[in-house]
Design an enzyme around this catalytic site. Structure first.
Site, PDB file in Angstrom:
ATOM      1  N   GLY A  31     -22.347  -6.876  50.969  1.00 27.12           N
ATOM      2  CA  GLY A  31     -23.505  -7.145  51.837  1.00 27.12           C
ATOM      3  C   GLY A  31     -24.765  -6.574  51.218  1.00 27.12           C
ATOM      4  O   GLY A  31     -24.743  -5.477  50.668  1.00 27.12           O
ATOM      5  N   GLU A  55     -17.053 -11.795  46.718  1.00 20.91           N
ATOM      6  CA  GLU A  55     -15.942 -12.159  45.810  1.00 20.91           C
ATOM      7  C   GLU A  55     -14.967 -10.987  45.640  1.00 20.91           C
ATOM      8  O   GLU A  55     -15.406  -9.844  45.445  1.00 20.91           O
ATOM      9  CB  GLU A  55     -16.543 -12.556  44.446  1.00 20.91           C
ATOM     10  N   THR A  62     -17.287  -2.442  46.579  1.00 15.31           N
ATOM     11  CA  THR A  62     -17.794  -2.580  45.203  1.00 15.31           C
ATOM     12  C   THR A  62     -17.370  -1.395  44.347  1.00 15.31           C
ATOM     13  O   THR A  62     -16.970  -1.560  43.181  1.00 15.31           O
ATOM     14  CB  THR A  62     -19.331  -2.690  45.234  1.00 15.31           C
ATOM     15  N   ASP A  93     -24.731   1.066  55.873  1.00 14.17           N
ATOM     16  CA  ASP A  93     -23.761   1.842  56.668  1.00 14.17           C
ATOM     17  C   ASP A  93     -23.722   3.322  56.284  1.00 14.17           C
ATOM     18  O   ASP A  93     -23.176   4.136  57.035  1.00 14.17           O
ATOM     19  CB  ASP A  93     -22.349   1.265  56.486  1.00 14.17           C
ATOM     20  N   GLN A 121     -30.977  -5.989  60.602  1.00 14.12           N
ATOM     21  CA  GLN A 121     -30.867  -4.603  60.120  1.00 14.12           C
ATOM     22  C   GLN A 121     -30.754  -4.539  58.598  1.00 14.12           C
ATOM     23  O   GLN A 121     -31.030  -3.521  57.986  1.00 14.12           O
ATOM     24  CB  GLN A 121     -29.615  -3.932  60.717  1.00 14.12           C
ATOM     25  N   ARG A 122     -30.284  -5.614  57.993  1.00 11.23           N
ATOM     26  CA  ARG A 122     -30.072  -5.619  56.543  1.00 11.23           C
ATOM     27  C   ARG A 122     -31.216  -6.262  55.765  1.00 11.23           C
ATOM     28  O   ARG A 122     -31.325  -6.084  54.553  1.00 11.23           O
ATOM     29  CB  ARG A 122     -28.791  -6.399  56.244  1.00 11.23           C
TER      30      ARG A 122
END
Ligand code: F6P
Length: 352
Positions: A16, A79, A111, A133, A278-279
């Site tokens: 994200g 991915e 990641t 987060d 929020q992102r």
């Protein structure tokens, strides 16, 4: 692409997105190129680009003028290349084809886990932690969190005024599935009466008791901040697998909580799911600075050949930690966190 004698690294952004990715890309590229004389391959759409060979050499004009921009100029994806051995081989082939000395992976927990797996199969890797987060293990802070906190706090403030006008209970559902940092901080910052986070399973009767008191004069209204990953005390006893199965068929946390409250109090609290706002958007000043520090630290590690690390901040120090020590872990809110203790003293209910 043919390489000269200079070092060359690839950079990708995965999972994200989070505000601060562009400042981090800018910083690693500027320090990498202008200070350490390295070449940079910008890998498109996270690990998907490493699998499919989508990337190109970045020129200074590509990473200039982006410090204020949200999102990521490289694109991202979810991915999961290690589920397929052909994809793993493709990543090894593309690393070789691009003649890379290292690949820099910017992302959250997933990641860093994949970056560590790339290390285990023999690639030079450096991780940079990002996520709204703030739940990446091994760093006090990830960039993206501060910006999202400002957005979510502002949203809780806005819910306050409408809750007060209508004498209602309003629920803000805030992102954070495994960890409740964002809901905790935005809830405290926005003066929520009840804050519910995954780390503290809630008892609906305790929540309702607090709400009933708040609905009495002089207030007559209440605001709740609930994290996406909120759990009841019963659900806390379920296995992850069982809970995942149940969640797949349920509404999101805010709506579930609203129904539980309606059953007990008769009136239905209104719900605002803050979601992707929020992102998105421009990174805060704090996130731009942290991302710049992480990016330049990663360039320094590469110049030294100090691979297999994730850059991190500990207190006031920008440092690094072995990827193997952070991979497959989550930094959850400790239940005795000082912010929780303060909020309780200031009257906030956590449902426990
Ligand atoms: O990790 C960041 C995050 O925004 C979480 O807070 C949220 O649970 C998740 O990503 C949403 O993921 P997606 O982008 O796949 O909808």
């Amino acid at each position: 692409m043919k390489k000269s004698k200079t070092k060359r690294f690839g950079v990708l952004t995965a999972g994200g997105d989070a505000p601060g990715l562009n400042p981090a890309i800018r910083a690693i590229c500027k320090a990498g190129h202008f200070v350490y004389g390295m070449e940079i391959v910008g890998i498109k759409s996270g690990f998907k680009g490493l699998v499919e060979g989508h990337g190109n050499l970045l020129m200074p004009g590509d990473y200039s003028g982006i410090i204020h921009k949200g999102g990521t100029i490289l694109g991202t994806s979810r991915e999961r290349p290690f589920r397929d051995s052909i994809k793993v081989q493709n990543m090894l082939d593309n690393y070789k084809k691009w003649d890379l000395d290292c690949v820099v992976c910017m992302g959250g927990n997933g990641t860093q886990k994949r970056a560590n797996w790339l290390r285990e199969i023999g690639l030079n890797v450096i991780g940079i932690p990002k996520t709204i987060d703030n739940d990446v293990f091994g760093t006090d802070m990830t960039f993206g969190f501060h910006t999202a906190l400002e957005v979510a706090t502002d949203a809780v403030d806005r819910l306050h005024t409408t809750a007060e006008s209508h004498k209602r209970i309003l629920i803000a559902e805030i992102m954070g599935n495994s960890a409740g940092w964002l809901a905790l901080y935005a809830g405290i910052g926005g003066g929520s009466d009840v804050i519910i986070i995954p780390e503290i399973p809630y008892d609906i009767d305790i929540v309702v008791k607090k709400l009933e008191a708040r609905m009495e004069p002089p207030h007559g209204f209440a605001v709740i901040a609930v994290a996406e990953g909120a759990k009841t005390i019963d659900e806390a006893g379920y296995s992850d697998k069982k809970l995942k199965k149940i969640r797949a068929e349920q509404e999101s946390a805010g709506y579930r909580l609203s129904k539980e409250i309606e059953k007990k109090m008769g009136e239905k609290p209104r719900v605002s799911v803050l979601g992707y706002v929020q992102r998105g958007g421009s990174p805060s000043g704090y996130d731009r600075v942290l991302a710049t520090q992480f990016g330049t630290k990663a360039a320094e590690l590469m110049a030294k050949g100090d691979y297999g690390k994730m850059v991190s901040v500990k207190g006031q120090e920008i440092t690094s930690v072995p990827l193997e020590d952070v991979a497959e872990k989550t930094k959850r809110v400790p239940i005795d966190h000082l912010a929780i203790e303060s909020a309780k003293l200031a009257g906030t209910c956590f449902g426990d």
